[in-house]
Design a protein around this motif. Structure first.
Motif, PDB file in Angstrom:
ATOM      1  N   THR A 177       0.834  -1.205   0.000  1.00  0.00           N
ATOM      2  CA  THR A 177       0.000   0.000   0.000  1.00  0.00           C
ATOM      3  C   THR A 177       0.866   1.252   0.000  1.00  0.00           C
ATOM      4  OG1 THR A 177      -1.690  -1.216   1.250  1.00  0.00           O
ATOM      5  CG2 THR A 177      -1.880   1.175   1.194  1.00  0.00           C
ATOM      6  N   TRP A 178       1.956   1.210   0.738  1.00  0.00           N
ATOM      7  CA  TRP A 178       2.911   2.325   0.824  1.00  0.00           C
ATOM      8  C   TRP A 178       3.454   2.663  -0.562  1.00  0.00           C
ATOM      9  CZ3 TRP A 178       7.743   1.656   4.494  1.00  0.00           C
ATOM     10  CH2 TRP A 178       8.281   2.910   4.790  1.00  0.00           C
ATOM     11  N   GLU A 179       3.948   1.633  -1.279  1.00  0.00           N
ATOM     12  CA  GLU A 179       4.503   1.862  -2.614  1.00  0.00           C
ATOM     13  C   GLU A 179       3.428   2.289  -3.603  1.00  0.00           C
ATOM     14  OE1 GLU A 179       6.953  -1.313  -4.022  1.00  0.00           O
ATOM     15  OE2 GLU A 179       8.411  -1.120  -2.388  1.00  0.00           O
ATOM     16  N   GLN A 180       2.229   1.703  -3.468  1.00  0.00           N
ATOM     17  CA  GLN A 180       1.133   2.093  -4.365  1.00  0.00           C
ATOM     18  C   GLN A 180       0.795   3.568  -4.194  1.00  0.00           C
ATOM     19  OE1 GLN A 180      -2.485  -0.148  -3.830  1.00  0.00           O
ATOM     20  NE2 GLN A 180      -3.680   1.192  -5.147  1.00  0.00           N
ATOM     21  N   THR A 181       0.729   4.024  -2.942  1.00  0.00           N
ATOM     22  CA  THR A 181       0.440   5.433  -2.670  1.00  0.00           C
ATOM     23  C   THR A 181       1.507   6.333  -3.280  1.00  0.00           C
ATOM     24  OG1 THR A 181      -0.665   4.831  -0.598  1.00  0.00           O
ATOM     25  CG2 THR A 181       0.044   7.134  -0.837  1.00  0.00           C
ATOM     26  N   PHE A 182       2.738   5.892  -3.210  1.00  0.00           N
ATOM     27  CA  PHE A 182       3.866   6.657  -3.742  1.00  0.00           C
ATOM     28  C   PHE A 182       3.803   6.781  -5.255  1.00  0.00           C
ATOM     29  CE2 PHE A 182       8.600   6.389  -4.848  1.00  0.00           C
ATOM     30  CZ  PHE A 182       8.819   7.753  -4.715  1.00  0.00           C
ATOM     31  N   PHE A 183       3.623   5.640  -5.922  1.00  0.00           N
ATOM     32  CA  PHE A 183       3.742   5.621  -7.383  1.00  0.00           C
ATOM     33  C   PHE A 183       2.453   5.978  -8.125  1.00  0.00           C
ATOM     34  CE2 PHE A 183       7.399   2.637  -6.531  1.00  0.00           C
ATOM     35  CZ  PHE A 183       8.379   3.433  -7.116  1.00  0.00           C
ATOM     36  N   GLU A 184       1.293   5.924  -7.450  1.00  0.00           N
ATOM     37  CA  GLU A 184       0.038   6.105  -8.191  1.00  0.00           C
ATOM     38  C   GLU A 184      -0.194   7.542  -8.638  1.00  0.00           C
ATOM     39  OE1 GLU A 184      -3.091   4.827  -5.646  1.00  0.00           O
ATOM     40  OE2 GLU A 184      -2.908   6.496  -4.233  1.00  0.00           O
TER      41      GLU A 184
END
Length: 302
Positions: free
Chosen positions: A145-152
């Motif tokens: 979720t952390w990476e998704q929030t970053f890259f989205e």
């Protein structure tokens, strides 16, 4: 480099980066929950990691933004703590996305913390950025979720890199100090079965890898670990040797679980097998100064 902004930069890793970059760039700005002040040629600016309150102007014209925000996972995974662990990572990353997009001259490159714990427990396979297997549990889902929030959120004028970092070993903080203390108390034997892998990195190589990523404009995900994961049994043996301890009592899993409850932490921190390889750094030609555990511990105890 002209200017580096380190979000949540007053902890162990933030201090490592400040020391490393102090003489390599013109200006260092640290976003902190503490008071705003100038100290030792570093500008500290208050933020709450949730809302825009004026700190966002510090991102203007930055060469790099490095976000280290996130509640420590060294705690019991109660529902309340799990919410704080997740929210602290998501809220800070989300507000930085908004802040970067609001800049007239945004940071050239944004490096956001992630974790090597995103990969599954592995005693059988080495995990690289390309072929690493990501599973399902609380810690891995937080990382995803952390990476998704970053890259989205697209930031067309700012490069983005997620730092999948494992255990950073340093003289003044991190995991090395409690492990050293256990060893000197005679509890430097294996933990659990002892066959779980430990992926680690010396604090100097951690900071040097950050500089390398910026210099080479590496984007996407990068594993920030040493080249050779070490079995827990071997890791603890090296610790005993370096401290002149001829013995070390082992800690079976049931005792670890009991002790974790007593001191308010989770056994995952020592029992999960993190078998991670820094493939992208190696492929790009990064040179580790402390590529073996022996070199690392020798430096840290000197």
């Amino acid at each position: 480099m002209k200017k580096i902004v380190i979000a949540a930069g007053t902890g162990f890793l933030g201090n490592v980066l400040v020391r490393f970059f102090r003489h390599k760039c013109d200006e260092i700005v640290v976003l902190t929950r503490g008071k705003s002040e100038d100290r030792n040629h570093v500008k500290y600016v208050h933020w709450d990691a949730k809302t825009l309150t004026g700190w966002e102007t510090e991102l203007e014209n930055a060469t790099a933004l490095i976000n280290l925000a996130g509640k420590s996972v060294d705690c019991r995974y109660t529902e309340a703590n799990k919410k704080k662990i997740l929210d602290s990572r998501i809220d800070s990353t989300a507000i930085l996305n908004i802040a970067v997009l609001s800049c007239k001259n945004p940071p050239q490159h944004w490096l956001n913390s992630s974790t090597a714990t995103i990969y599954r427990h592995s005693e059988d396979k080495q995990m690289t950025e390309r072929n690493g297997e990501i599973g399902e549990d609380f810690s891995m889902n937080v990382a995803k979720t952390w990476e998704q929030t970053f890259f989205e959120v697209p930031t067309k004028n700012t490069l983005k890199t997620a730092l999948r970092t494992s255990i950073v070993l340093g003289k003044n903080g991190g995991a090395f100090i409690p492990l050293k203390r256990l060893t000197l108390l005679g509890f430097g034997g294996k933990q659990g079965k002892g066959n779980q892998f430990i992926s680690w990195i010396h604090e100097y190589d951690f900071a040097s890898a950050i500089a390398f990523i910026l210099d080479h404009q590496l984007t996407g995900v990068v594993n920030i670990v040493s080249p050779t994961p070490i079995a827990n049994t071997t890791f603890m043996k090296q610790l005993r040797k370096s401290h002149g301890m001829p013995f070390g009592f082992s800690t079976p899993t049931p005792i670890l679980k009991l002790g974790a409850k007593f001191i308010g932490t989770e056994t995952e921190l020592v029992l999960k097998s993190r078998n991670v390889i820094p493939d992208r750094l190696l492929q790009e030609g990064f040179q580790f100064q402390f590529d073996t555990l022996e070199k690392t511990i020798s430096d840290l105890v000197s």
